[in-house]
Design a protein around this motif. Sequence first.
Motif: not given
Length: 526
Positions: A60-77
């Motif tokens: 990506f240009d300049d390391d800039e992007f938006i992200e969906d679902g970062l925390f999906a199943r985060f609580s499950e490790g």
Amino acid sequence: MMTNAVTTTESEDGEARATTVHDTLAAHTAAAKLGGSQKNRDKIKASGKMLVRERLAYLFDDDEFIEDGLFARFSEGLPGDAVVCAYGRIDGREVCVIANDYSVKAGTWGYRTFEKITFAQETASAAGIPIVYLFDSAGARIDEQLDSFAGRHAWGNIFYNQVQISGRVPQVCALFGPSPAGSAYVPALCDLTIMVRGHATAYLGSPRLAEMVTGEKVTLEEMGGAEMHCTVSGLGDVLVEDDIEALNAIRVWLGFLPANWEAPAPMAPAAEPREGRKLSDIVPLREAEVFDMEEFVESLVDEGSYFPYKELFAPEMLTGFARINGQPVGLVANQPKHMGGTIFPDSSDKAARFIWICNAYNIPILFLVDIAGYMIGSAVERQGIIRHGAKMIFAVSECRVPRITVLVRKAYGGGYLAMSGAPMHPDAIIALPTARPALMGPDAAVNGVYYNQIHAIEDPQERAEFVAEKTAEYAEGIDVFKIADANAVEAVVPTDELRGELTKRLRLYKKRDAVPVSRRQAVTPV
């Protein structure tokens, strides 16, 4: 005074809670972006591969992007459920990237993985932006199959979406590691598949499973390695040495294509061809003398612009993108250096697929013809040369983007048709002075016409003289000016003036509409 004290305390408590919430969010975000355990990340780095977010930062240009679902199943490790779905710019153009995180459960697919991938596909299609798949996954999780395999909302929707999206927006896949079983269809359904040597693999059944079922003992590389797929099976289109080279290849490929099927192909600043021999010095006059069509291409197009497609697969056919005076073109060319440039089943498939890609995304096609025809013999007939050959003719015939056919040297038989000959209705047939179009070459024609007479001559010397005489007579009749006199070509152009001629014609032909044939579904040869 008491009221003020209470108000002050409540305000301080609110600020403290807000600080705690934001601190928690920051901590969770940092942890989720790390992905899997330190041990897993270290193992990936030790193998010579990049972590998933390092790939995204590079792409990506300049390391800039938006992200969906970062925390999906985060609580499950399982941060993000082992996949990152992001949207950002590559060379200033919006792109969707779907990337496996191998540090999380070996990048395997769970139910949330499927949800994230399909949602990203649908978002990209609706926005009309390309999709880049960065794949590095051990496949689907068997322990989650009850939720993810059967039913209308399951892993298979990923492939279904790819097919619905195909030809609407470009889809590119880079394989940095494994892509086994069902997940192997993601690269197969993309427009371009890039594979990293020594790391990328794709197979429906592992070597261990193959041994169980068939008794075959085979290594992972032999079964589905990058080199095998780029040279033998044809699944791989570009073979690279490391992650950086793969990411660079994605950038170059996307630079030739529009964001979607309704947009024009992007122009670039014009550049002169590389220094070297003139085109007229590269093409021999004698038909039997071999030359390198790739050298011809490099001396014709803008310097550094040629990007081969399936370079290592069926090398008797050259395909790839390039630019002529900044204008992107798709190249389909016979390569006399390999098997005389004759068309085989694999080379027909290779050309057909590339033609479909160009037609989908508004890329004009330049055919460079030096073809004796389709390969003949019992071996290729058993391989289905007629079926495969029909596929290339089909692709050429339904192509609606501008097509220019250049008769470089020989142009014989069905090979002439497959290479966008005049009956295939290209925008123009351009002949060089070295062009030799005919139903068949002198040797084959003389043998076919005079077979009985030749074999009736008992004296070897007399027979040879007869053959030489008839061959010379036939060859004399293959003359570029005779077909020009019959209005079978649009122009005969001095070889060294070809680039200028093409520049003008590309500028003219891209002004017309590319209207497809009106029908629901063509029945494509297999």
